[in-house]
Write a protein that holds these residues in place. Structure first.
Motif, PDB file in Angstrom:
ATOM      1  N   LYS A 246       0.827  -1.212   0.000  1.00 57.27           N
ATOM      2  CA  LYS A 246       0.000   0.000   0.000  1.00 57.27           C
ATOM      3  C   LYS A 246       0.856   1.256   0.000  1.00 57.27           C
ATOM      4  O   LYS A 246       0.617   2.201  -0.773  1.00 57.27           O
ATOM      5  N   GLY A 247       1.867   1.282   0.867  1.00 53.36           N
ATOM      6  CA  GLY A 247       2.715   2.469   0.967  1.00 53.36           C
ATOM      7  C   GLY A 247       3.473   2.755  -0.309  1.00 53.36           C
ATOM      8  O   GLY A 247       3.553   3.901  -0.755  1.00 53.36           O
ATOM      9  N   GLU A 248       4.002   1.701  -0.916  1.00 51.36           N
ATOM     10  CA  GLU A 248       4.791   1.880  -2.135  1.00 51.36           C
ATOM     11  C   GLU A 248       3.919   2.342  -3.302  1.00 51.36           C
ATOM     12  O   GLU A 248       4.304   3.252  -4.055  1.00 51.36           O
ATOM     13  N   LEU A 249       2.748   1.740  -3.455  1.00 52.56           N
ATOM     14  CA  LEU A 249       1.889   2.109  -4.574  1.00 52.56           C
ATOM     15  C   LEU A 249       1.235   3.481  -4.363  1.00 52.56           C
ATOM     16  O   LEU A 249       0.937   4.183  -5.337  1.00 52.56           O
ATOM     17  N   ALA A 250       1.015   3.866  -3.107  1.00 48.38           N
ATOM     18  CA  ALA A 250       0.485   5.206  -2.833  1.00 48.38           C
ATOM     19  C   ALA A 250       1.496   6.273  -3.244  1.00 48.38           C
ATOM     20  O   ALA A 250       1.119   7.344  -3.748  1.00 48.38           O
ATOM     21  N   LYS A 251       2.784   5.965  -3.053  1.00 44.82           N
ATOM     22  CA  LYS A 251       3.835   6.906  -3.484  1.00 44.82           C
ATOM     23  C   LYS A 251       3.983   6.897  -5.008  1.00 44.82           C
ATOM     24  O   LYS A 251       4.206   7.939  -5.619  1.00 44.82           O
ATOM     25  N   LYS A 252       3.851   5.732  -5.597  1.00 43.87           N
ATOM     26  CA  LYS A 252       4.019   5.598  -7.044  1.00 43.87           C
ATOM     27  C   LYS A 252       2.882   6.287  -7.797  1.00 43.87           C
ATOM     28  O   LYS A 252       3.092   6.867  -8.866  1.00 43.87           O
ATOM     29  N   TYR A 253       1.662   6.221  -7.244  1.00 47.27           N
ATOM     30  CA  TYR A 253       0.492   6.818  -7.893  1.00 47.27           C
ATOM     31  C   TYR A 253      -0.190   7.801  -6.924  1.00 47.27           C
ATOM     32  O   TYR A 253      -1.225   7.486  -6.335  1.00 47.27           O
ATOM     33  N   PRO A 254       0.395   8.974  -6.745  1.00 46.20           N
ATOM     34  CA  PRO A 254      -0.116   9.903  -5.717  1.00 46.20           C
ATOM     35  C   PRO A 254      -1.529  10.418  -5.969  1.00 46.20           C
ATOM     36  O   PRO A 254      -2.193  10.852  -5.032  1.00 46.20           O
ATOM     37  N   LEU A 255      -1.988  10.393  -7.208  1.00 49.55           N
ATOM     38  CA  LEU A 255      -3.322  10.917  -7.502  1.00 49.55           C
ATOM     39  C   LEU A 255      -4.410   9.846  -7.453  1.00 49.55           C
ATOM     40  O   LEU A 255      -5.591  10.168  -7.581  1.00 49.55           O
ATOM     41  N   LEU A 256      -3.987   8.583  -7.268  1.00 51.52           N
ATOM     42  CA  LEU A 256      -4.963   7.491  -7.305  1.00 51.52           C
ATOM     43  C   LEU A 256      -5.366   7.072  -5.888  1.00 51.52           C
ATOM     44  O   LEU A 256      -5.199   5.922  -5.477  1.00 51.52           O
ATOM     45  N   ASN A 257      -5.904   8.015  -5.159  1.00 51.48           N
ATOM     46  CA  ASN A 257      -6.370   7.769  -3.799  1.00 51.48           C
ATOM     47  C   ASN A 257      -7.806   7.243  -3.848  1.00 51.48           C
ATOM     48  O   ASN A 257      -8.709   7.956  -4.288  1.00 51.48           O
ATOM     49  N   PRO A 258      -8.053   6.023  -3.405  1.00 45.65           N
ATOM     50  CA  PRO A 258      -9.419   5.484  -3.474  1.00 45.65           C
ATOM     51  C   PRO A 258     -10.458   6.357  -2.776  1.00 45.65           C
ATOM     52  O   PRO A 258     -11.593   6.476  -3.250  1.00 45.65           O
ATOM     53  N   ASP A 259     -10.074   6.976  -1.656  1.00 43.84           N
ATOM     54  CA  ASP A 259     -11.030   7.809  -0.929  1.00 43.84           C
ATOM     55  C   ASP A 259     -11.475   9.010  -1.755  1.00 43.84           C
ATOM     56  O   ASP A 259     -12.640   9.435  -1.684  1.00 43.84           O
ATOM     57  N   ALA A 260     -10.568   9.566  -2.540  1.00 45.38           N
ATOM     58  CA  ALA A 260     -10.915  10.714  -3.383  1.00 45.38           C
ATOM     59  C   ALA A 260     -11.932  10.311  -4.444  1.00 45.38           C
ATOM     60  O   ALA A 260     -12.905  11.029  -4.703  1.00 45.38           O
ATOM     61  N   PHE A 261     -11.737   9.154  -5.046  1.00 44.57           N
ATOM     62  CA  PHE A 261     -12.671   8.697  -6.078  1.00 44.57           C
ATOM     63  C   PHE A 261     -13.997   8.259  -5.464  1.00 44.57           C
ATOM     64  O   PHE A 261     -15.056   8.423  -6.066  1.00 44.57           O
ATOM     65  N   GLY A 262     -13.931   7.711  -4.264  1.00 42.92           N
ATOM     66  CA  GLY A 262     -15.166   7.393  -3.569  1.00 42.92           C
ATOM     67  C   GLY A 262     -15.981   8.635  -3.281  1.00 42.92           C
ATOM     68  O   GLY A 262     -17.218   8.617  -3.341  1.00 42.92           O
ATOM     69  N   ALA A 263     -15.281   9.745  -2.999  1.00 43.70           N
ATOM     70  CA  ALA A 263     -15.976  11.012  -2.740  1.00 43.70           C
ATOM     71  C   ALA A 263     -16.673  11.526  -3.992  1.00 43.70           C
ATOM     72  O   ALA A 263     -17.731  12.168  -3.899  1.00 43.70           O
ATOM     73  N   PHE A 264     -16.102  11.261  -5.162  1.00 38.21           N
ATOM     74  CA  PHE A 264     -16.770  11.679  -6.405  1.00 38.21           C
ATOM     75  C   PHE A 264     -18.136  11.010  -6.524  1.00 38.21           C
ATOM     76  O   PHE A 264     -19.104  11.626  -6.980  1.00 38.21           O
ATOM     77  N   LEU A 265     -18.199   9.740  -6.099  1.00 37.14           N
ATOM     78  CA  LEU A 265     -19.477   9.032  -6.110  1.00 37.14           C
ATOM     79  C   LEU A 265     -20.418   9.576  -5.044  1.00 37.14           C
ATOM     80  O   LEU A 265     -21.595   9.839  -5.303  1.00 37.14           O
ATOM     81  N   ALA A 266     -19.880   9.755  -3.833  1.00 35.22           N
ATOM     82  CA  ALA A 266     -20.711  10.199  -2.711  1.00 35.22           C
ATOM     83  C   ALA A 266     -21.298  11.586  -2.944  1.00 35.22           C
ATOM     84  O   ALA A 266     -22.406  11.888  -2.498  1.00 35.22           O
ATOM     85  N   LYS A 267     -20.547  12.448  -3.639  1.00 34.93           N
ATOM     86  CA  LYS A 267     -21.010  13.807  -3.925  1.00 34.93           C
ATOM     87  C   LYS A 267     -21.854  13.886  -5.199  1.00 34.93           C
ATOM     88  O   LYS A 267     -22.237  14.977  -5.620  1.00 34.93           O
TER      89      LYS A 267
END
Length: 425
Positions: A246-267
């Motif tokens: 998780k830590g390595e891939l979060a650094k590799k793909y800084p814009l691909l935060n699941p929570d951010a995309f989940g918020a697009f759905l929630a909003k």
């Protein structure tokens, strides 16, 4: 005046809200009469006025030859105040008859020029007019849309609006692709692909969120009722409980935060989130997580986040295609279908599965599921057996590069798929 006439007039006046000052207020809830046995106790009847009260209202207004009615003040309106023969009202100061041409340079309440008789009405350049829709219907993309809906395929317009947004041309792009999405039978627009996967496309997570927010707002305004979708990759979801992964891939793909995309759905910024599975076989080798395990991990994460409560999740996969055509045997195709199609649906990690059936590499090599000129093969035969979930199966089609012709291609795709994403620039 007869009692019946008084009753009818009183009821009409009561419904219009014209009541006597003292005695004709709306009555509180009263017990209902003639209700069937077993009716819950909370059922009550609310009366505006009883028949007796309605008669009293009528007498109040109609008594003495309607004296009270004549003396009642009218509802204050918006009127000009006239002094002598000059009227202080907006306009040119001249009385006009109904049907006369408008005052030159007159504007409406929003400051837009009014439409004069016999002249061309003002139209907002950003709005999608019926003329725009009719013009789009005559284009190759428009004809493809008509063909797709004619085969019974649930149709989406698949486009990329991020460059238009960054270049300040979002309004023009929305009008262009919106005219296609306004065609009969079109469900909505997918306005971004691999969103956030290339970190160079957006400078920050805030910029990406601004793009989604502004683009969604523009599309919602131009196309009320149409569905909105984006496609992305969220590698962190495949790590499962492996924190190092998780830590390595979060650094590799800084814009691909699941929570951010989940918020697009929630909003409600988007209605559908497409998740690509193309990385599952290669991304997790350092942590010895194979494709099947990564798929299972992703499914568990999606269910845990309850994204399906806010929108539609689609799994996207291109592994059935191969250079020339799919070379899978029936057994191999069945195994791939089980892992890539059946598993996401059965695990409730996706409501639909999007399968690529044809794409062209940079060197010109065409990758297909079917053989050349739509020839059947073992893979297509196995996919065709998924009739029970056909409405949940979708594919992507580019009418600019047909295999045979648009009509034949879409008819063939409709054998397996219930939905299609039509590429449009």
């Amino acid at each position: 005046m007869t009692k019946r006439k008084i009753l009818i007039v009183g009821l009409v006046l009561a419904l219009l809200g014209i009541v006597a000052p003292a005695s004709a207020h709306a009555q509180p809830a009263r017990p209902c009469e003639d209700l069937p046995p077993g009716t819950p106790s909370f059922v009550v009847c609310t009366w505006l006025a009883t028949p007796e009260e309605a008669a009293e209202i009528a007498r109040f207004w109609l008594g003495n030859d309607g004296e009270n009615m004549k003396a009642a003040d009218p509802n204050p309106g918006k009127f000009g105040v006239c002094e002598g023969i000059t009227c202080n009202t907006e306009g040119d100061g001249v009385a006009h008859e109904i049907g006369d041409p408008d005052v030159p340079e007159a504007t409406d309440d929003e400051g837009k020029p009014e439409c004069a008789q016999g002249e061309t009405c003002y139209t907002d350049p950003d709005e999608i007019s019926q003329a725009d829709v009719e013009k789009a219907a005559l284009t190759p993309a428009g004809q493809s849309t008509k063909n797709a809906t004619g085969t019974g395929l649930r149709t989406w317009i698949d486009t990329e609006l991020s460059d238009d947004w960054k270049n300040g041309k979002l309004a023009e792009a929305v009008k262009r692709v919106g005219a296609l999405a306004a065609q009969p039978g079109v469900v909505g627009i997918r306005f971004a692909t691999q969103l956030g996967y290339d970190s160079r496309a957006f400078a920050s997570a805030e910029e990406l969120e601004k793009f989604v927010t502004e683009t969604s707002a523009a599309l919602r305004e131009a196309l009320p009722g149409k569905k909105l979708a984006v496609h992305t990759v969220l590698p962190v979801l495949g790590c499962g409980a492996d924190e190092a992964c998780k830590g390595e891939l979060a650094k590799k793909y800084p814009l691909l935060n699941p929570d951010a995309f989940g918020a697009f759905l929630a909003k409600s910024l988007i209605d559908q989130l497409g998740l690509d599975n193309g990385h599952l076989a290669t991304e997790y080798a350092a942590w010895k997580i194979d494709a099947v395990t990564a798929q299972r991990n992703q499914s568990i994460e999606i269910r845990a986040k309850s994204w399906d409560a806010y929108g539609h999740i689609a799994a996207e996969d291109a592994t059935f295609t191969a250079a020339g055509s799919s070379a899978l045997t029936e057994e191999q195709a069945t195994k791939a279908i089980t892992e890539r199609v059946v598993a996401p649906l059965q695990s409730d990690a996706a409501e639909s599965v999007v399968l690529w059936t044809r794409w062209q590499a940079a060197d010109g090599t065409v990758h297909r599921v079917l053989g050349e000129k739509l020839a059947d093969n073992a893979t297509w035969g196995q996919l065709r057996k998924l009739a029970a979930v056909k409405p949940r199966l979708a594919t992507i089609y580019d009418p600019a590069t047909p295999e045979v012709d648009v009509t034949s291609d879409l008819k063939k795709l409709a054998e397996v798929f219930g939905q299609v994403y039509l590429r449009a620039e």
